[in-house]
Design a protein around this motif. Structure first.
Motif, short mmCIF file in Angstrom:
data_model
loop_
_atom_site.label_atom_id
_atom_site.label_comp_id
_atom_site.label_asym_id
_atom_site.label_seq_id
_atom_site.Cartn_x
_atom_site.Cartn_y
_atom_site.Cartn_z
N CYS A 282 33.15 40.60 43.18
CA CYS A 282 34.31 39.84 43.65
C CYS A 282 34.16 39.41 45.11
O CYS A 282 33.32 39.93 45.84
CB CYS A 282 35.58 40.67 43.51
SG CYS A 282 35.78 41.48 41.90
N LYS A 283 35.01 38.47 45.52
CA LYS A 283 35.06 38.06 46.92
C LYS A 283 36.07 38.94 47.67
O LYS A 283 35.71 39.61 48.64
CB LYS A 283 35.47 36.58 47.01
CG LYS A 283 34.44 35.63 46.43
CD LYS A 283 34.88 34.18 46.50
CE LYS A 283 35.95 33.87 45.48
NZ LYS A 283 36.27 32.44 45.37
N VAL A 284 37.31 38.93 47.27
CA VAL A 284 38.40 39.76 47.79
C VAL A 284 38.30 40.03 49.30
O VAL A 284 38.30 41.19 49.73
CB VAL A 284 38.53 41.09 47.00
CG1 VAL A 284 39.05 40.82 45.61
CG2 VAL A 284 37.21 41.84 46.89
N CYS B 174 39.66 42.33 39.47
CA CYS B 174 39.92 41.30 40.47
C CYS B 174 40.60 40.09 39.82
O CYS B 174 40.32 39.78 38.65
CB CYS B 174 38.61 40.85 41.12
SG CYS B 174 37.74 42.16 42.01
N GLU C 137 38.99 35.31 42.26
CA GLU C 137 38.20 36.10 43.21
C GLU C 137 36.90 36.59 42.61
O GLU C 137 36.11 37.25 43.29
CB GLU C 137 39.02 37.31 43.70
CG GLU C 137 40.29 36.96 44.46
CD GLU C 137 40.00 36.36 45.83
OE1 GLU C 137 38.94 36.68 46.41
OE2 GLU C 137 40.83 35.57 46.32
#
Length: 468
Positions: free
Chosen positions: A188-190, A335, A339
């Motif tokens: 994920c980016k988050v 997520c 994301e």
């Protein structure tokens, strides 16, 4: 002659001499458990022979144990001695019984492997004797023993489900890679602050920052854990860790909370009283474990390179104790789709461009060069696909999702510390995850498949294989 029937399908795969020597105790005890549960498929246990009860009691005494907790060796040996004593009491009525003799041999081998003495204290098979209100396992076992009514309360009260405790695992590491309670593996980016867990008993939040300029990749540089107040056991305690700040104490300077709940033996042989909540520093500034015995929670926090990793083990019923305002939990629901970097579980390797281009661009920046000369984490490198795979294979022999995450992180960031992060995350998962048959997750495109043990031997597999 025809082959004798066996209730544990697939066991013949383990029949090489080297594997048999190592897994003999496991095979013998699985025979004892599963043959007792499938009467008629193996030798029938006579009504007077109580070997199945002995084996069931042993599983009950060891199902909550994990090598990550202080006193594991002492408690496991006590359970083995209790198991042995039970077999001795029923030996006369079990004479000539295959299940009985398999259990006896398995106990003997396990005692030798774990260096357990034959003489010493044994575990009690009566939870009411060991009832401790601030010990989650004792409390739930006591409730199970004293009630035939199975209810679920969803509140701040101290009443829990009377079913036997089941545990969940969640982990976060690297770029960042998330393993949810449902064993869904996501990348994920988050960026920023995100809640991993938020229920009536525990809150865990992480903060993620960009790793490489121009990339969506992030990694964790802050972890905040809140143990909420539990009447009669502990007041609220807050633990915070940041890059280069992994304390061995809570925010108020204490290292434990609550009254002592039971005696535990340390790795050095010393004994002491374990409190309802305590911190154990495994490696100063690098590895800390938090144990909340009153709610059955264990949290492992590490710093590897510039960033932090996290692993959590929590009872399922407590993980589900939340309301509608607490539904954003990455460990619980994963997520948000916007994301996600992976594609429904498939993690495509980043190729040049952009990954190698971003690394080269950063390496050429004068200000970056001056920073890395004094960096205690080591300079970043430029990895190609084969170079990244070779580096990850040095520590991750099995090419499961942890290996592929390692390769992904090296190609994305050029930071070799992510190799150690993936390896440590895998080891923490093996230490805390309650179901060994679910340990290995392979990328969606992989031809490899997960091996499963079949009920009722699943729990015994998880308890015993972790000791090999």
């Amino acid at each position: 002659m025809g082959r004798a029937g066996c209730c544990c399908r697939g066991a013949e795969r383990l029949a090489s001499p080297s594997l048999l020597r190592r897994f003999r105790p496991l095979l013998l005890l699985i025979i004892a458990l599963c043959c007792g549960a499938h009467l008629g498929q193996c030798q029938v246990v006579t009504p007077q022979c109580r070997i199945q009860k002995c084996t069931t009691d042993f599983v009950s005494l060891t199902s909550h144990l994990t090598p990550a907790v202080d006193g594991f060796h002492t408690e496991f040996c006590k359970a083995l001695r209790a198991y042995s004593a039970c077999t001795q009491r029923t030996a006369k009525s079990c004479r000539g019984n295959l299940v009985f003799h398999s259990a006896v041999l398995g106990i003997s081998d396990l005692m030798s492997q774990r260096n357990c003495s034959r003489d010493g204290p044994t575990s009690s098979t009566h939870p009411e004797v060991l009832h401790e209100p601030c010990n989650y396992h004792s409390r739930t076992q006591h409730a199970h023993t004293h009630s035939h009514v199975h209810t679920h309360t969803h509140a701040h009260s101290h009443t829990h489900s009377h079913s036997r405790a089941g545990y969940l695992f969640c982990g976060l590491f690297g770029d960042p890679h998330l393993r949810t309670f449902k064993d869904s593996f996501q990348t994920c980016k988050v960026e920023g602050a995100w809640p991993l867990i938020d229920n009536d008993y525990l809150s865990v939040q992480v903060t993620n920052v960009p790793v490489v300029p121009g990339s969506s990749a992030t990694a964790t540089n802050k972890v905040t854990i809140i143990f909420k107040p539990y009447e009669g056991c502990t007041e609220q305690r807050v633990y915070q860790a940041v890059t280069d700040g992994l304390p061995a104490a809570f925010d108020d300077g204490t290292i434990s909370s609550g009254d002592p709940i039971h005696t535990s033996a340390g790795a050095d042989g010393s004994t002491g009283k374990v409190r309802a909540l305590w911190i154990s520093e495994r490696s100063p500034g690098r590895h800390v474990e938090l144990h909340a015995g009153y709610i059955g929670v264990t949290v492992i926090v590490r710093q590897l390179g510039r960033y932090l990793t996290l692993a959590v083990r929590i009872p399922e019923e407590l993980a589900q104790a939340y309301d509608a305002t607490q539904d954003l939990q990455l460990c619980l629901n994963g997520c948000p789709s916007g994301e996600r970097i992976d594609q429904a579980g498939h993690l495509p390797l980043p190729l040049s461009p952009p990954a190698l281009g971003l690394q080269l661009q950063q390496l050429r920046r004068p200000e970056y060069a001056s920073q890395t000369q004094a960096s205690p984490y080591g300079a970043m490198q430029v990895f190609g696909v084969e170079g990244a795979k070779e580096r990850c294979r040095e520590q991750l022999e099995v090419q499961d999702i942890y290996y592929h995450s390692c390769v992904f992180d090296l190609l994305t960031t050029g930071d070799a510390n992510f190799t150690v992060a993936a390896y440590s995350a895998q080891k923490d998962m093996e230490s805390l995850h309650p179901h060994q048959d679910r340990w290995r997750i392979y990328p969606r495109s992989s031809a490899l498949s997960t091996l499963y043990c079949y009920s009722p031997a699943v729990l015994l597999c998880a308890v015993i294989l972790a000791l090999m």
